[in-house]
Design a protein around this motif. Structure first.
Motif, PDB file in Angstrom:
ATOM      1  N   GLY A   1       0.805  -1.210   0.000  1.00 30.01           N
ATOM      2  CA  GLY A   1       0.000   0.000   0.000  1.00 30.01           C
ATOM      3  C   GLY A   1       0.836   1.257   0.000  1.00 30.01           C
ATOM      4  N   ASP A   2       0.183   2.361   0.000  1.00 34.02           N
ATOM      5  CA  ASP A   2       0.866   3.657  -0.028  1.00 34.02           C
ATOM      6  C   ASP A   2       1.518   3.926   1.320  1.00 34.02           C
ATOM      7  N   ARG A   3       2.728   4.421   1.244  1.00 35.65           N
ATOM      8  CA  ARG A   3       3.539   4.610   2.454  1.00 35.65           C
ATOM      9  C   ARG A   3       2.844   5.503   3.484  1.00 35.65           C
ATOM     10  N   GLU A   4       2.364   6.663   3.057  1.00 28.03           N
ATOM     11  CA  GLU A   4       1.756   7.626   3.973  1.00 28.03           C
ATOM     12  C   GLU A   4       0.431   7.111   4.545  1.00 28.03           C
ATOM     13  N   GLU A   5      -0.291   6.446   3.673  1.00 26.27           N
ATOM     14  CA  GLU A   5      -1.585   5.889   4.116  1.00 26.27           C
ATOM     15  C   GLU A   5      -1.367   4.854   5.218  1.00 26.27           C
ATOM     16  N   ILE A   6      -0.345   4.015   5.017  1.00 25.77           N
ATOM     17  CA  ILE A   6      -0.032   2.968   6.014  1.00 25.77           C
ATOM     18  C   ILE A   6       0.400   3.625   7.320  1.00 25.77           C
ATOM     19  N   ARG A   7       1.241   4.684   7.188  1.00 28.49           N
ATOM     20  CA  ARG A   7       1.721   5.362   8.398  1.00 28.49           C
ATOM     21  C   ARG A   7       0.560   5.951   9.183  1.00 28.49           C
ATOM     22  N   GLN A   8      -0.338   6.566   8.497  1.00 28.41           N
ATOM     23  CA  GLN A   8      -1.513   7.178   9.153  1.00 28.41           C
ATOM     24  C   GLN A   8      -2.317   6.144   9.934  1.00 28.41           C
ATOM     25  N   LYS A   9      -2.571   5.014   9.261  1.00 30.88           N
ATOM     26  CA  LYS A   9      -3.394   3.984   9.913  1.00 30.88           C
ATOM     27  C   LYS A   9      -2.699   3.405  11.128  1.00 30.88           C
ATOM     28  N   LEU A  10      -1.404   3.227  11.042  1.00 27.22           N
ATOM     29  CA  LEU A  10      -0.672   2.646  12.175  1.00 27.22           C
ATOM     30  C   LEU A  10      -0.563   3.653  13.330  1.00 27.22           C
ATOM     31  N   ASN A  11      -0.406   4.931  12.989  1.00 27.20           N
ATOM     32  CA  ASN A  11      -0.325   5.957  14.050  1.00 27.20           C
ATOM     33  C   ASN A  11      -1.592   6.012  14.879  1.00 27.20           C
ATOM     34  N   GLN A  12      -2.720   5.661  14.239  1.00 23.71           N
ATOM     35  CA  GLN A  12      -3.989   5.646  14.985  1.00 23.71           C
ATOM     36  C   GLN A  12      -3.970   4.581  16.074  1.00 23.71           C
ATOM     37  N   LEU A  13      -3.034   3.600  15.977  1.00 18.50           N
ATOM     38  CA  LEU A  13      -2.941   2.538  16.999  1.00 18.50           C
ATOM     39  C   LEU A  13      -1.930   2.903  18.086  1.00 18.50           C
ATOM     40  N   ASN A  14      -1.456   4.158  18.089  1.00 18.03           N
ATOM     41  CA  ASN A  14      -0.554   4.686  19.098  1.00 18.03           C
ATOM     42  C   ASN A  14       0.718   3.842  19.308  1.00 18.03           C
ATOM     43  N   PRO A  15       1.485   3.708  18.334  1.00 22.95           N
ATOM     44  CA  PRO A  15       2.725   2.928  18.519  1.00 22.95           C
ATOM     45  C   PRO A  15       3.732   3.680  19.392  1.00 22.95           C
ATOM     46  N   THR A  16       4.464   2.958  20.212  1.00 22.52           N
ATOM     47  CA  THR A  16       5.535   3.546  21.006  1.00 22.52           C
ATOM     48  C   THR A  16       6.695   3.927  20.071  1.00 22.52           C
ATOM     49  N   PHE A  17       6.878   3.054  19.098  1.00 23.94           N
ATOM     50  CA  PHE A  17       7.947   3.299  18.114  1.00 23.94           C
ATOM     51  C   PHE A  17       7.453   2.794  16.781  1.00 23.94           C
ATOM     52  N   LEU A  18       7.723   3.544  15.675  1.00 25.30           N
ATOM     53  CA  LEU A  18       7.297   3.108  14.342  1.00 25.30           C
ATOM     54  C   LEU A  18       8.376   3.490  13.313  1.00 25.30           C
ATOM     55  N   GLU A  19       8.802   2.493  12.577  1.00 22.01           N
ATOM     56  CA  GLU A  19       9.830   2.769  11.556  1.00 22.01           C
ATOM     57  C   GLU A  19       9.431   2.065  10.246  1.00 22.01           C
ATOM     58  N   MET A  20       9.553   2.793   9.124  1.00 26.23           N
ATOM     59  CA  MET A  20       9.238   2.217   7.822  1.00 26.23           C
ATOM     60  C   MET A  20      10.505   2.232   6.969  1.00 26.23           C
ATOM     61  N   VAL A  21      10.936   1.032   6.500  1.00 29.63           N
ATOM     62  CA  VAL A  21      12.162   0.928   5.679  1.00 29.63           C
ATOM     63  C   VAL A  21      11.809   0.272   4.346  1.00 29.63           C
ATOM     64  N   PRO A  22      12.511   0.644   3.292  1.00 31.51           N
ATOM     65  CA  PRO A  22      12.229  -0.023   1.999  1.00 31.51           C
ATOM     66  C   PRO A  22      12.711  -1.468   2.010  1.00 31.51           C
ATOM     67  N   PRO A  23      11.918  -2.372   1.528  1.00 34.06           N
ATOM     68  CA  PRO A  23      12.336  -3.790   1.499  1.00 34.06           C
ATOM     69  C   PRO A  23      13.347  -4.043   0.369  1.00 34.06           C
ATOM     70  N   THR A  24      14.158  -5.065   0.540  1.00 31.66           N
ATOM     71  CA  THR A  24      15.055  -5.454  -0.557  1.00 31.66           C
ATOM     72  C   THR A  24      14.224  -6.135  -1.637  1.00 31.66           C
ATOM     73  N   LEU A  25      14.816  -6.188  -2.841  1.00 32.63           N
ATOM     74  CA  LEU A  25      14.114  -6.824  -3.951  1.00 32.63           C
ATOM     75  C   LEU A  25      13.792  -8.289  -3.618  1.00 32.63           C
ATOM     76  N   GLU A  26      14.761  -8.928  -2.977  1.00 39.59           N
ATOM     77  CA  GLU A  26      14.583 -10.333  -2.616  1.00 39.59           C
ATOM     78  C   GLU A  26      13.408 -10.497  -1.667  1.00 39.59           C
TER      79      GLU A  26
END
Lengths: 300, 785
Positions: A256-281
């Motif tokens: 999904g879209d990066r920002e959209e995912i971040r928004q939805k997860l922030n609504q769950l009040n994470p203590t820590f949240l990090e988004m990294v690009p996955p490797t091709l593999e």
């Protein structure tokens, strides 16, 4: 532009090496063909280069079939997984050989490439190491200035420095004369930083065929610490491909879209949240798992 | 769709041709060097050796001519020529493999088939490059040979003959190369190419031979009509080995068509050949099937023959066929399929082969669909030939020379009727025998009660050997067809009709060997008197030959017109006519190839007292009806005189001198240039003899007193068997001891020591003769009677 439509190639013994394959490769792109041994990569390249005649379907290069078509073939160059050199020849003699077949063979470019690749052009090729032979093959291929360069397992046996040189040369080709390159490999990591398109082959079929940037933008690798850990129903709005939990730490692969995912997860009040690009593999693994393929049998 | 620029490089095919030439020029250089050693260098050095030894070069030119015209088989020059041709064969295979081997390797196929060249252009550039590389050495070598021929005056072979040989060799070289390329296109590995070449060039002719033999064994009357060349029509690699045998016009056309067809087929097949065939045994299935069929059938029939020879029954033949063909099929399948994976499925092919053979056997063992009993109707027959040794046993006056001459065609109604009647009688008997021996091979003899004796191997080699009981009837039909039947017969049932045939004047007249004079020009005549003692050899011109021929034909016609019992008169002379040129060309090439020979095509004709025209001709040539003197060593001589004895000029001369050492002393004196280093040559193959005709009795006595008796030799054997050291001697001669006078087989050998050599011998005018086979010549030419 290469157009592949319902392409099929069968071999003696009932083996279907390429099975109803369809793809579309844009001019000026670098297309990575990935797949395990026997997946049909080399056969597909031989079909595109006009070495093999399709049993069914079509390959069109700029609208024309390459099989028995010298006009088309004069604009492409195929370097097979085990490059052929004429017995007892050195690079200079091989250059003469290709020069008499290809009108676009450039002495100037050949001389430039001689300065780029650290091999002796007067040394008999049979006495060279595997990596040096591959460099020789690439040097000759690039001297032809083809519109379409087909490289089968091109990086096999090359050291990282040479790989970088080749990447740069390929990029130059694309920049200078809008060259299209198709590179096959059974190693995803080799292609990750080079290709803009990737096709994954398995048993003669494309199971994945997309633009790399597009893939990377649509799949996110997320690490988050939640207290409390949200129940599954609260995550159902996210298209999660894989999730693992270690205490309050959740590792998720989410489409999904990066920002959209971040928004939805922030609504769950994470203590820590990090988004990294996955490797091709990782992307391939998750996509294939999601499509219920046995990943181990496809990616070795 | 946007248009794209063309980068196709024009002239790439020519570039590839030149590049391939350059790439393989080393192979051509090696080939040229080897061929030069075997052919021109060999010829030059041998010719030079003759010159340096001051020996007459004529003998060498004979050898040179023989070399290129095909005999003797094991002459050193022909041996060189054979090696040169073997070199060509090896390099045809090597070059075609090297140039087209890229098709058999996946990597090289990737490289070549992705090049901007169409398959036909790629093939043509490669094909013609290989052909050029092969032909350059051949043309260079033959060119050098021709220059040597001209410079050293080796004229025994004409320029036309040389040109024919050159043409034949080059044509067959191209055919061999094209076949090799065709097979390479059809196969996927060099191993399979060579396997296919062996099958087509060796197994196929052998299969034709054994199948022909099978026909001969199974079918009454069958005689091989297959020309020698027919066996090799698909086998240029074998045919080229005997390229010194000039092909017929039909054969030349065949080979040219063969080249064009295979060349075209190769291009078409190559255009359709799948790149992925590289490394597979075969690119196209038909060749694989042909190999299986040929090898299986050949092995089956051959083992069948072996079994039948050992066990002598038809079950054994079939057991041999099944065993041989099955084993061969299994081996071939194992090789071609690289294992037994597809073996079970492929057995269907074997079943078809076995069934086809079974059907074939049923047909030929039940009369060959009427072949055995079919007799042409007389109204459809234009003429007939009948010959064979069974016929000769009834024929007291045909004087046929048992040679391979064409028998004269009988066209008179009565002869045709009688021969046809004889054939009808034989065919009727054959039909009766066949009813009792269905599915059995043909009996040895027709007319023999013991007809169950089967398995005559006669048919297998019928073209090479004849039986004492054979009879051949050859119909020349009105529509141009020739129908030929050969039977082994017992005389009793057919003696009456055969006698009738023999009594026909036309038959007698036409079967006379003098009729054969009409077929060709024989340029040598050997005259023998009534005792056969006086042998006189003269060359006759074409004009003289025509006169002699006319004389014989006239005399024959007149003689038979007035009296058919001419045979009971005594001939007064015998004439043998010979043409070395004809002997070279007329003989069965296979026999020439194997044995080489000079004499098989001689015509021997008897001269009867009534042959007035012939006698007149002979008298014009110097023969006269006069006295003949047979002297002895002690000076006495016997004078024979008869009107019926024609004496040759040599004998006339000796008789008038009165001192010919005829009966007791060899009239020729030989100088063998006796030197130790020439001994081997004398005992080997060639020799130069100088001879003189001694007629002075004083000189003869002087010679005898100076000579040393060495040995008595048996002239049927080696005259020098007990004498190995001739050093110190200048001359050798033979002498018949009076005690052995009646048995002229034993001659005494004399040598004249150098220090005792009479002076006058140095002043005598000698004539020189050179011989190919010294010992044989010595024995046959100089026998003292």
């Amino acid at each position: 532009m290469i157009e592949i439509n319902s392409l099929t190639k069968k071999f003696q013994g009932g083996i279907t090496a390429v099975d109803e394959m369809s793809a579309y490769i844009e001019t000026g792109s670098i297309y990575g063909l990935v797949g395990s041994n026997g997946s049909g990569k080399s056969t597909l390249l031989r079909l595109i280069s006009g070495v093999y005649k399709p049993d069914n379907g079509i390959v069109l290069i700029d609208g024309t079939s390459p099989y028995e078509n010298p006009e088309v073939k004069s604009r492409l160059f195929f370097v097979s997984d085990n490059p052929y050199f004429i017995h007892q020849c050195n690079v200079m003699e091989m250059a003469k050989f290709y020069k008499m077949a290809y009108s676009r063979f450039s002495d100037e470019r050949f001389n430039y490439l001689r300065s780029v690749f650290p091999i002796d052009p007067n040394m008999r090729i049979v006495n060279m190491s595997k990596g040096m032979q591959r460099q020789a093959a690439l040097m000759l291929a690039l001297s032809v200035n083809p519109d379409y360069l087909l490289l089968d397992e091109a990086f096999d046996g090359l050291d990282p420095v040479i790989r970088q040189v080749i990447k740069r040369l390929l990029a130059d080709g694309i920049t200078e004369h809008n060259m299209t390159a198709i590179i096959s490999s059974h190693n995803l990591r080799e292609l990750e930083d080079l290709c803009d398109h990737v096709g994954l082959l398995h048993k003669g079929k494309f199971i994945f065929n997309r633009e790399l940037d597009d893939i990377k933008l649509t799949i996110q690798k997320v690490q988050g610490v939640f207290n409390p850990v949200p129940p599954p129903e609260k995550l159902k709005d996210l298209n999660i491909l894989r999730i693992t939990q270690q205490g309050s730490l959740l590792n998720m692969i989410i489409r999904g879209d990066r920002e959209e995912i971040r928004q939805k997860l922030n609504q769950l009040n994470p203590t820590f949240l990090e988004m990294v690009p996955p490797t091709l593999e990782e992307i391939f693994i998750y996509e294939l798992e999601a499509a219920n393929y046995d990943v181990n049998s496809i990616l070795l | 769709m946007t248009s794209t620029p063309s980068y196709y490089k024009k002239g790439a095919g020519l570039n590839f041709y030149l590049w391939t030439l350059k790439k393989h020029i080393g192979i051509t250089a090696i080939m040229s060097a080897i061929m030069i050693i075997f052919m021109p260098a060999n010829i030059f050095l041998n010719a030079l050796s003759y010159v340096l030894n001051k020996a007459p070069l004529q003998e060498y030119t004979d050898e040179f001519g023989n070399t290129l015209s095909g005999y003797p088989m094991f002459g050193s020059y022909l041996f060189g020529q054979i090696l040169m041709i073997v070199t060509i064969i090896i390099f045809v295979i090597v070059l075609s493999s090297m140039i087209f081997n890229y098709m058999n390797n996946k990597q090289s196929v990737d490289a070549f088939h992705s090049l901007p060249l169409s398959r036909p252009v790629l093939f043509l550039s490669k094909y013609f490059a290989g052909l050029t590389l092969l032909l350059i050495p051949t043309i260079v070598v033959l060119g050098i040979t021709f220059v040597i021929k001209v410079l050293m005056n080796l004229n025994d072979i004409t320029n036309l003959q040389f040109a024919k040989f050159t043409f034949t060799l080059i044509m067959l070289e191209i055919a061999s190369y094209t076949l090799s390329v065709f097979i390479t296109v059809n196969t996927g590995t060099i191993f399979d190419s060579i396997l296919s070449l062996i099958t087509i060039n060796i197994a196929w002719p052998l299969m034709l031979l054994v199948t022909n033999g099978l026909f001969g064994i199974m079918l009454y009357g069958y005689t091989s009509n297959i020309e020698f060349e027919m066996y090799f029509l698909l086998s240029p690699f074998i045919r080229i080995v005997i390229s010194f045998i000039s092909p017929s016009l039909g054969s030349v056309i065949w080979w040219l068509v063969f080249i064009v067809v295979l060349f075209t087929a190769s291009i078409l097949l190559y255009s359709r050949r799948k790149s992925e065939a590289a490394g597979l045994p075969f690119a196209f299935p038909p060749l694989k099937i042909i190999i299986k069929v040929v090898v299986s059938a050949l092995s089956g029939i051959m083992l069948g023959f072996i079994f039948i020879a050992i066990l002598n029954n038809i079950i054994a033949f079939f057991a041999g066929f099944i065993l041989g063909s099955f084993i061969a099929y299994t081996i071939v399948e194992l090789i071609i399929s690289r294992g037994f994976k597809k073996y079970a499925k492929s057995l269907i092919t074997y079943a078809v082969i076995a069934a086809a053979f079974g059907l074939f056997y049923c047909i030929i063992s039940t009369g060959g669909l009427g072949f055995e009993t079919r007799v042409p109707k007389t109204e459809n027959i234009q003429g007939v030939k009948i010959y064979g040794q069974a016929l000769d046993s009834f024929d007291s006056n045909s004087y046929t020379s048992y040679s391979s001459h064409d028998t004269i065609l009988l066209t008179d109604e009565k002869s045709i009727y009688l021969v046809n009647q004889l054939h009808n009688n034989i065919a009727k008997d054959v039909g009766e025998i066949r009813k009792k021996t269905l599915f059995q091979p043909a009996s040895n003899y027709i007319g023999d009660d013991d007809y169950e004796t089967p398995y005559a191997t006669y048919g297998l080699f019928s073209s090479m050997f004849s039986s004492l009981n054979d009879i051949t009837i050859e119909y020349h039909m009105n529509n141009g067809n020739i129908i030929k039947r050969t039977y082994n017969i017992q005389d009793n049932p057919y003696s009456e009709i055969i006698s009738d045939i023999n009594l026909q004047k036309d038959y007698q007249c036409n079967q006379n060997t003098a009729k054969q004079m009409q077929n060709a020009y024989y340029d040598q005549m050997f005259y023998y008197d009534s005792n056969g003692f006086d042998s006189y050899n003269i060359d006759i011109t074409k004009e003289e030959y025509d006169r002699l021929n006319n004389a014989f034909q006239t005399d024959l016609t007149e003689q038979f017109a007035k009296d058919s019992t001419v045979d009971y008169q005594t001939p007064i002379a015998t004439i043998t006519l010979r043409s070395d040129e004809l002997n070279k060309t007329n003989k069965n090439p296979f026999n020439i190839f194997l044995f080489g020979s000079y004499s098989a095509n001689d015509i021997t004709i008897l001269v009867y007292p009534g042959y007035s025209n012939v006698l007149s001709f002979l008298e014009q040539k110097g023969m006269s009806s006069s006295q003949r003197t047979d002297p002895s060593l002690d000076g006495t001589y016997e004078i024979l005189e008869s009107d019926l004895i024609l004496i040759s000029p040599d004998v006339q001369k000796a008789s008038t001198t009165g001192y010919i050492l005829g009966a007791n002393f060899e009239p020729f004196l030989y100088d063998f240039d006796i030197e130790p280093d020439r001994l081997e040559e004398l005992h080997a193959d060639a020799g130069t003899v100088k001879s003189a005709y001694i007629t002075d009795k004083t000189q003869i006595n002087e010679i005898l007193s100076s000579a040393v008796k060495i040995d008595i030799y048996d002239f049927y054997n080696d005259p020098f068997s007990n004498q190995t050291d001739f050093s110190g001697y200048s001359y050798v001669f033979t002498y018949v001891n009076e005690n052995n006078y009646d048995d002229n087989r034993y001659l005494e050998l004399y040598l004249i020591p150098e220090e005792n050599t009479p002076e006058f011998l140095n002043d005598i005018e000698y004539s020189y003769h050179t011989y190919k086979n010294f010992r044989d010549t010595f024995i046959t030419t100089h026998v003292v009677v």
